[in-house]
Design a protein around this motif. Structure first.
Motif, short mmCIF file in Angstrom:
data_model
loop_
_atom_site.label_atom_id
_atom_site.label_comp_id
_atom_site.label_asym_id
_atom_site.label_seq_id
_atom_site.Cartn_x
_atom_site.Cartn_y
_atom_site.Cartn_z
N PHE A 72 0.82 -1.08 0.05
CA PHE A 72 0.06 0.18 -0.07
C PHE A 72 0.75 1.15 -0.03
CE2 PHE A 72 -1.72 3.40 2.66
CZ PHE A 72 -2.69 4.02 2.01
N PHE A 73 1.84 1.25 0.89
CA PHE A 73 2.86 2.48 0.97
C PHE A 73 3.71 2.80 -0.21
CE2 PHE A 73 1.96 2.20 5.78
CZ PHE A 73 1.20 3.48 5.78
N VAL A 74 4.09 1.43 -0.98
CA VAL A 74 4.60 1.60 -1.93
C VAL A 74 3.98 2.05 -3.07
CG1 VAL A 74 6.06 0.34 -3.99
CG2 VAL A 74 6.58 -0.31 -1.43
N ALA A 75 2.62 1.77 -3.25
CA ALA A 75 1.88 2.35 -4.45
C ALA A 75 1.70 3.90 -4.23
CB ALA A 75 0.65 1.60 -4.32
N LEU A 76 1.35 4.26 -2.89
CA LEU A 76 1.18 5.51 -2.40
C LEU A 76 2.42 6.43 -2.87
CD1 LEU A 76 -0.50 7.77 -1.40
CD2 LEU A 76 0.13 7.25 0.71
N PHE A 77 3.71 6.02 -2.23
CA PHE A 77 4.66 6.82 -2.32
C PHE A 77 5.29 6.76 -3.61
CE2 PHE A 77 5.81 5.71 2.35
CZ PHE A 77 5.00 6.89 2.91
N GLY A 78 5.05 6.03 -4.68
CA GLY A 78 5.42 5.83 -5.86
C GLY A 78 4.54 6.64 -6.91
N TYR A 79 3.29 6.62 -6.50
CA TYR A 79 2.43 7.54 -7.24
C TYR A 79 2.64 8.81 -7.04
CZ TYR A 79 -2.43 9.27 -8.39
OH TYR A 79 -3.77 9.52 -8.93
N ALA A 80 2.54 9.46 -5.71
CA ALA A 80 2.81 10.71 -5.54
C ALA A 80 3.87 11.34 -5.02
CB ALA A 80 1.64 11.06 -4.30
N GLY A 81 4.91 10.46 -4.69
CA GLY A 81 6.36 10.86 -4.34
C GLY A 81 7.33 10.87 -5.38
N LEU A 82 7.55 9.58 -5.95
CA LEU A 82 8.55 9.32 -6.81
C LEU A 82 8.18 9.86 -8.07
CD1 LEU A 82 11.28 7.76 -7.08
CD2 LEU A 82 9.76 5.79 -7.90
N SER A 83 7.05 9.98 -8.65
CA SER A 83 6.63 10.71 -9.79
C SER A 83 6.75 11.96 -9.55
CB SER A 83 5.34 10.10 -10.21
OG SER A 83 4.44 10.74 -9.04
N ALA A 84 6.36 12.76 -8.69
CA ALA A 84 6.70 14.19 -8.22
C ALA A 84 8.21 14.34 -8.50
CB ALA A 84 5.97 14.41 -7.19
N GLU A 85 9.09 13.83 -7.78
CA GLU A 85 10.56 14.15 -7.99
C GLU A 85 11.02 13.97 -9.35
OE1 GLU A 85 13.02 12.60 -4.98
OE2 GLU A 85 11.92 13.25 -3.24
N PHE A 86 10.52 12.96 -10.19
CA PHE A 86 11.08 12.76 -11.58
C PHE A 86 10.64 14.08 -12.25
CE2 PHE A 86 10.71 7.94 -11.48
CZ PHE A 86 11.95 7.74 -10.98
N ALA A 87 9.26 14.51 -12.06
CA ALA A 87 8.52 15.50 -12.77
C ALA A 87 9.27 16.82 -12.46
CB ALA A 87 7.14 15.80 -12.45
N PHE A 88 9.77 17.14 -11.17
CA PHE A 88 10.26 18.15 -10.82
C PHE A 88 11.56 18.23 -11.47
CE2 PHE A 88 11.85 20.64 -6.76
CZ PHE A 88 11.42 22.02 -7.21
N GLY A 89 12.31 17.32 -11.65
CA GLY A 89 13.60 17.39 -12.33
C GLY A 89 13.66 17.68 -14.00
N ARG A 90 12.46 17.07 -14.32
CA ARG A 90 12.11 17.20 -15.77
C ARG A 90 11.91 18.63 -16.13
NH1 ARG A 90 8.30 13.34 -19.22
NH2 ARG A 90 6.67 14.63 -18.45
N LEU A 91 11.09 19.28 -15.02
CA LEU A 91 10.51 20.45 -15.49
C LEU A 91 11.63 21.58 -15.46
CD1 LEU A 91 8.35 22.86 -15.46
CD2 LEU A 91 8.15 22.50 -12.97
N THR A 92 12.72 21.28 -14.38
CA THR A 92 13.70 22.36 -14.20
C THR A 92 14.85 22.13 -14.97
OG1 THR A 92 14.42 21.04 -12.23
CG2 THR A 92 12.80 22.90 -11.91
N GLY A 93 15.01 20.76 -15.54
CA GLY A 93 16.14 20.58 -16.13
C GLY A 93 17.48 20.53 -15.32
N THR A 94 17.34 20.34 -13.87
CA THR A 94 18.79 20.37 -13.10
C THR A 94 18.36 19.67 -11.69
OG1 THR A 94 20.21 22.08 -12.27
CG2 THR A 94 17.94 22.37 -12.10
N GLY A 95 19.39 19.63 -10.95
CA GLY A 95 19.38 19.10 -9.69
C GLY A 95 18.48 19.60 -8.60
N PRO A 96 18.81 19.35 -7.25
CA PRO A 96 18.04 19.88 -6.23
C PRO A 96 18.32 21.49 -6.00
CG PRO A 96 19.54 18.50 -5.34
CD PRO A 96 19.56 18.55 -6.88
N ILE A 97 19.38 21.98 -6.11
CA ILE A 97 19.84 23.34 -5.74
C ILE A 97 19.01 24.06 -6.92
CG2 ILE A 97 21.57 25.15 -5.84
CD1 ILE A 97 23.41 23.21 -4.52
N GLY A 98 19.13 23.77 -8.15
CA GLY A 98 18.50 24.63 -9.20
C GLY A 98 17.00 24.48 -9.07
N SER A 99 16.62 23.28 -8.97
CA SER A 99 15.08 23.04 -8.69
C SER A 99 14.51 23.81 -7.67
CB SER A 99 14.82 21.59 -8.77
OG SER A 99 15.24 20.72 -9.79
#
Length: 438
Positions: free
Chosen positions: A50-77
Motif C-alpha cells: 500500500f505504501f509503495v503504491a502511494l509513495f510511488g504514485y505521489a512522491g517518486l513521480s513528483a521528484e521525477f517531474a520536478f527534475g524534468r521541469l527544471t532540467g537540473t538537480g535539487p539546488i536549481g530546482s
C-alpha cells in the motif's frame, strides 16, 4: 532552465533501470526480509505494498517531474520553485537534500567496499578460513578497508566519466538485469536446501494480529519510503535527464514494482538459507557480514554461492552510489562550472577522504544514523512541501501529464498535496522517535 549540455536517457527503459538501480540498495537486502517476518509476514507485505503504491504514485513521480521541469538537480530546482513565488533562498534549501545524498554516499562507499572484500574472500577462500566475527572485526577497524573502499569509489567514478548515456544508462542496462538474474539463480538454489521452508513460512504466513500493531504500519511506511529512494535529490537529477515524451507516472510505477521485486527476491534468498541452518535472521550488517558467511560455510557449493551473492550486492550498491555521485557532480558542474570529469573526481575525492575517517564500524554506524534519521527524511519532507505547496499542484501536474494520453484525475491533487505530504512529515517524525525506520 533546460540546457543543451544536459544529456538525456535514450528511452524509458534506460531511465527505469537507472532509477531501479538507485532505489535497490542495502535496505532491500539486510532489513526488508527481517522486518517482513518480524511484523506479520504477508500481513506486513499488504501494508508495505500500500505504501509503495502511494509513495510511488505521489512522491517518486513528483521528484521525477520536478527534475524534468527544471532540467537540473535539487539546488536549481528548489531555486526555481521559490522564484515562482518571488522568493529567494531556494538554492540554500536545495543544498540540504544534496548534503544528505553526499552523506549517504560517504558511508555507503565504505559498506560496498566491505562487500567487495567479502566477494574476493569467497573467491580466494579466505572468507571461510576465519571465524565470521573475526573476519568482520578485522575489516571494520580504523582504516581497515582503505583499498577496497578506494576500488568501489574508482569504479563508480569510471562509470560516471561516461556521462548519462555511455556511463549511467549503459552501466545500469548491464548491471540491473545481471543483479536480478544472479539473485534469482541463488533463490532457486536455496529453495532446495533442507529446512528452507521455515524461511518461507517466516516471510509469508500472515499474522493478522500485527495489523493492529502501530509499529507494523510505521515500519512498513518507513521501509517503503526509503526503499524508493525518495530523498529530495537523487531522483530529481534522473528526472532532469528524461525526455518530455515519456510518461512519468508509468515510469514511477515500473520503478516501484521492480524495486519491490528486488526486495522480495532478497527475502527469498536470505531467510530460507538462514533458517535452513538454524541461524538467527538478525537485521542490519550482521545479517550479511556475519550470519550469511556462516550459512555459506555449511552450504553445499557455498563458496560459489557466496561469490554470486556478494557480486549481486555489489551491483546493487554501485548503482545506488552512481546516483548519489551524479546528483553531487551535477551540482559541482553547474554551480562551480567545472567539466564533468573534474566534477566527478572532486566528488570522489571528498567521499573517499571523509569515508576513511569513519571506516571504523561504530563511527560509520553513528554517521549513517545521523544522516538517515535526520537529514535525509528532512530533505524528503522539504522536497514534498516545495513541490506541492510552493511550486503548486497546477505546475507539477502539468509536467506529470506531459507524455500521457489521459491526464491525472482530480483525486491525485488531494492525495498528493495533503495525504502524501502529511505522511512524509510523519516519516520524519517517526524516524526521529524510533531512531530510524528505513
Amino acid at each position: 532552465m533546460q540546457e543543451k549540455h544536459n544529456l538525456k536517457f535514450r528511452n524509458k527503459l534506460g531511465f527505469v533501470l537507472a532509477s531501479v538501480g538507485s532505489a535497490v540498495g542495502m535496505g532491500n537486502i539486510w532489513l526488508f526480509p527481517y522486518r517482513v517476518g518480524q511484523y506479520g509476514g504477508a500481513a506486513f507485505l499488504l501494508v508495505y505494498f500500500f505504501f509503495v503504491a502511494l509513495f510511488g504514485y505521489a512522491g517518486l513521480s513528483a521528484e521525477f517531474a520536478f527534475g524534468r521541469l527544471t532540467g537540473t538537480g535539487p539546488i536549481g530546482s528548489y531555486q526555481y520553485a521559490l522564484q515562482t513565488r518571488g522568493k529567494k533562498g531556494g538554492g540554500l534549501l536545495g543544498a540540504i537534500p544534496l548534503f544528505g545524498s553526499l552523506g549517504i554516499a560517504i558511508g555507503y562507499a565504505v559498506i560496498v567496499g566491505w562487500v567487495l572484500r567479502y566477494c574476493a574472500g569467497g573467491l580466494t577462500g579466505s572468507l571461510f578460513d576465519t571465524d565470521a566475527e573475526t573476519y568482520f572485526a578485522d575489516m571494520t577497524g580504523p582504516f581497515g578497508s582503505l583499498g577496497w573502499h578506494a576500488a568501489v569509489i574508482l569504479l563508480t567514478a569510471l562509470i560516471l566519466f561516461g556521462g548519462v548515456l555511455k556511463g549511467i544508462e549503459k552501466a545500469n542496462r548491464i548491471i540491473m538485469p545481471a543483479f536480478f538474474l544472479l539473485f534469482l539463480g541463488v533463490a532457486v538454489y536455496v529453495a532446495f536446501l533442507p529446512g528452507a521452508g521455515a524461511g518461507y513460512a517466516y516471510l509469508l504466513i500472515p499474522d493478522w494480529s500485527q495489523l493492529l500493531n502501530p509499529n507494523t504500519w510505521v515500519m512498513a511506511m518507513g521501509q517503503a519510503f526509503f526503499s524508493l529512494s525518495i530523498t529530495g535529490s537523487g531522483m530529481i537529477i534522473y528526472g532532469s535527464y528524461l525526455g518530455k515524451e515519456e510518461n512519468i507516472p508509468r515510469a514511477a510505477a515500473q520503478t516501484a514494482f521492480l524495486d519491490t521485486c528486488a526486495a522480495l527476491l532478497s527475502g527469498f534468498v536470505i531467510l530460507p538459507a538462514v533458517f535452513a541452518f538454524g541461524l538467527d535472521p538478525a537485521s542490519g550488517p550482521p545479517l550479511i557480514f556475519i550470519t550469511l558467511p556462516k550459512v555459506f560455510a555449511q552450504m553445499p557449493g557455498g563458496r560459489l554461492v557466496s561469490i554470486v551473492f556478494f557480486l549481486s550486492v555489489i551491483f546493487a550498491g554501485i548503482t545506488s552510489l552512481v546516483n548519489m555521485f551524479e546528483v553531487c557532480a551535477e551540482a559541482v558542474m553547474r554551480h562551480l562550472h567545472l567539466p564533468r570529469k573534474a566534477s566527478v573526481a572532486l566528488v570522489a575525492l571528498i567521499v573517499y577522504a571523509a569515508g576513511t575517517l569513519i571506516e571504523y564500524e561504530p563511527r560509520l554506524g553513528s554517521w549513517m544514523d545521523a544522516i538517515t534519521i535526520y537529514i535525509v527524511p528532512f530533505g524528503a519532507v522539504l522536497c514534498a512541501i516545495i513541490i506541492y505547496w510552493v511550486l503548486g499542484t497546477d505546475r507539477i501536474c502539468a509536467e506529470l501529464n506531459q507524455g500521457r494520453s489521459k491526464p491525472l484525475g482530480k483525486g491525485f491533487r488531494i492525495t498528493a498535496k495533503y495525504f502524501y505530504v502529511g505522511l512524509a512529515v510523519l516519516v520524519l517524525v517517526c524516524s526521529i522517535l524510533y531512531k530510524g525506520i528505513g
